[in-house]
Scaffold this active site. Sequence first.
Site, short mmCIF file in Angstrom:
data_model
loop_
_atom_site.label_atom_id
_atom_site.label_comp_id
_atom_site.label_asym_id
_atom_site.label_seq_id
_atom_site.Cartn_x
_atom_site.Cartn_y
_atom_site.Cartn_z
N ASN A 1 0.85 -1.19 0.00
CA ASN A 1 0.00 0.00 0.00
C ASN A 1 0.89 1.24 0.00
OD1 ASN A 1 -1.39 2.30 1.15
ND2 ASN A 1 -3.10 0.93 1.56
N HIS B 1 1.05 6.23 1.85
CA HIS B 1 1.82 7.18 2.66
C HIS B 1 2.98 7.82 1.91
CE1 HIS B 1 -0.95 6.63 5.74
NE2 HIS B 1 -0.74 5.33 5.81
N ARG C 1 -7.14 12.79 0.89
CA ARG C 1 -6.07 13.29 1.76
C ARG C 1 -4.68 12.83 1.34
NH1 ARG C 1 -7.28 9.89 7.21
NH2 ARG C 1 -9.29 10.88 6.98
N ARG D 1 -9.36 8.06 -1.05
CA ARG D 1 -10.33 8.44 -0.01
C ARG D 1 -11.23 9.55 -0.51
NH1 ARG D 1 -8.77 6.40 5.34
NH2 ARG D 1 -10.55 7.56 6.07
N HIS E 1 -3.67 -4.90 7.49
CA HIS E 1 -3.82 -3.73 8.36
C HIS E 1 -3.01 -3.89 9.63
CE1 HIS E 1 -5.34 -0.08 10.14
NE2 HIS E 1 -5.83 0.21 8.95
N HIS F 1 -5.47 3.78 -1.80
CA HIS F 1 -6.82 4.09 -1.31
C HIS F 1 -7.21 5.50 -1.77
CE1 HIS F 1 -9.60 4.19 2.53
NE2 HIS F 1 -10.24 4.54 1.43
N GLU G 1 -8.25 0.55 -3.18
CA GLU G 1 -9.05 0.53 -1.94
C GLU G 1 -10.04 1.67 -2.00
OE1 GLU G 1 -7.67 0.97 2.27
OE2 GLU G 1 -6.18 -0.40 1.48
N GLU H 1 -10.83 -9.62 2.71
CA GLU H 1 -9.56 -9.32 3.37
C GLU H 1 -9.85 -9.24 4.85
OE1 GLU H 1 -7.17 -6.08 1.80
OE2 GLU H 1 -6.28 -5.73 3.78
N THR I 1 -8.21 3.44 8.28
CA THR I 1 -9.38 2.57 8.34
C THR I 1 -9.43 1.90 9.72
OG1 THR I 1 -8.89 2.14 6.03
CG2 THR I 1 -10.60 0.79 7.04
#
Length: 238
Positions: free
Chosen positions: A7, A10, A49, A45, A191, A43, A70, A151, A101
Amino acid sequence: MPKLGVNIDHIATLRQARREFDPDPVAAAKICEKAGADSIVAHLREDRRHINDRDIRRLKKTVTTKFNLEMSINNEIVKIAASIRPDEATLVPEKRAEITTEGGMDILRHFDRIKRAVHVLHKKGIAVSLFIDPIKKQIKKARETGATIIELHTGQYDRARTEVSQNRELQKIKDMTLYAQSLGLTVNAGHGLKYHNTRPIARIPGIEELNIGHSIISYAVFVGLEQAVREMAAIIKR
Ligand code: PXP
């Protein structure tokens, strides 16, 4: 052996600190693939963000492994996903104020909306995964939405602070993996997985893929910091 989905949200979080171009999540995706990632997860969102619409268009064009988007079941986001057509969509609950999440989807509560989103995405040839807690009734209901992948949320396992509670959470994930497989579902997990706690999850028979983000990007900062400083120091001092 499970596959690794990285993922890259970030990388975009860091870019958004300046709202300019660096670091570029698409460049990061290329490095992840070169290093052995089996898929790239991002993701989009609702509040944008970190990952933005342009990122997912570029990821769709450049990811050569598997692009896993995602996303929430918000209508606008479902429409965007249907037009971008990632290889896979992982549906997650999304709250504006959350930092990340916070838990799995409540399939029992949002069954009709989830089923509709699964249908729209399937019609576009997108595989759909549902991010859920390792709870039997959620898994059973997940199967009824038509999704073929789940998942399992490993956040509770990550947050367990004693050996006893960690073993209890691990056992839950093992049992629910078996149960989901008995229903014909493909099982992923993710996660909060870190370098010190991923191995027991990776050893669970039949888990197809682990999706990991924050710990990899955090570690990457330190692995790369020494070289980054050396190169800047060389520019200044030579
Ligand atoms: N899987 C899902 C469904 C997620 O929402 C996230 C966080 O975006 C991850 C995996 C990766 O979690 P982490 O960043 O804690 O590794």
